[in-house]
Write a protein that holds these residues in place. Sequence first.
Motif, PDB file in Angstrom:
ATOM      1  N   PRO A  46       0.593  -1.109  -0.022  1.00 58.73           N
ATOM      2  CA  PRO A  46       0.062  -0.226   0.101  1.00 58.73           C
ATOM      3  C   PRO A  46       0.701   1.205   0.092  1.00 58.73           C
ATOM      4  N   VAL A  47       0.335   2.347  -0.438  1.00 66.75           N
ATOM      5  CA  VAL A  47       0.863   3.553  -0.482  1.00 66.75           C
ATOM      6  C   VAL A  47       1.173   3.842   1.065  1.00 66.75           C
ATOM      7  N   GLY A  48       2.349   4.420   1.371  1.00 71.70           N
ATOM      8  CA  GLY A  48       2.513   4.994   2.602  1.00 71.70           C
ATOM      9  C   GLY A  48       4.194   5.159   2.972  1.00 71.70           C
ATOM     10  N   THR A  49       4.609   5.422   4.051  1.00 71.46           N
ATOM     11  CA  THR A  49       5.857   5.583   4.379  1.00 71.46           C
ATOM     12  C   THR A  49       6.469   4.093   4.599  1.00 71.46           C
ATOM     13  N   TYR A  50       7.729   3.949   4.230  1.00 68.57           N
ATOM     14  CA  TYR A  50       8.603   2.976   4.259  1.00 68.57           C
ATOM     15  C   TYR A  50      10.156   3.534   4.820  1.00 68.57           C
ATOM     16  N   THR A  51      10.746   2.156   5.462  1.00 67.70           N
ATOM     17  CA  THR A  51      12.092   2.642   5.826  1.00 67.70           C
ATOM     18  C   THR A  51      13.021   1.945   5.154  1.00 67.70           C
ATOM     19  N   TYR A  52      14.218   2.467   4.948  1.00 75.51           N
ATOM     20  CA  TYR A  52      15.162   1.707   4.242  1.00 75.51           C
ATOM     21  C   TYR A  52      16.673   1.705   5.178  1.00 75.51           C
ATOM     22  N   ARG A  53      17.417   0.805   4.765  1.00 76.41           N
ATOM     23  CA  ARG A  53      18.909   0.617   5.310  1.00 76.41           C
ATOM     24  C   ARG A  53      19.541   0.265   4.201  1.00 76.41           C
ATOM     25  N   VAL A  54      20.636   0.885   3.790  1.00 79.88           N
ATOM     26  CA  VAL A  54      21.497   0.564   2.752  1.00 79.88           C
ATOM     27  C   VAL A  54      22.951   0.461   3.232  1.00 79.88           C
ATOM     28  N   VAL A  55      23.694  -0.442   2.659  1.00 80.22           N
ATOM     29  CA  VAL A  55      25.275  -0.574   2.924  1.00 80.22           C
ATOM     30  C   VAL A  55      25.567  -0.869   1.687  1.00 80.22           C
TER      31      VAL A  55
END
Length: 74
Positions: A46-55
Amino acid sequence: IYPDGWGIDNVVSFQIFDRQGSLLWNASGPKQEVAWDGFFNGQLQPVGTYTYRVVVNTLIGTELIKTGKFELIR
């Protein structure tokens, strides 16, 4: 969505989490190959806020870790 920026040699880990903190995506490799298409278990998220973590590994041999949020829209 995928990690992009000058000096990225390789993506060690690219993770996407939903609002509850559940891991939806985990990939590694060249930045174009780790792109998340907005699906989890065959279901469009769904449309909305997501969190990412990238290395990432940089071209000068350092490792960088970044976290943040983004809005999934259609």
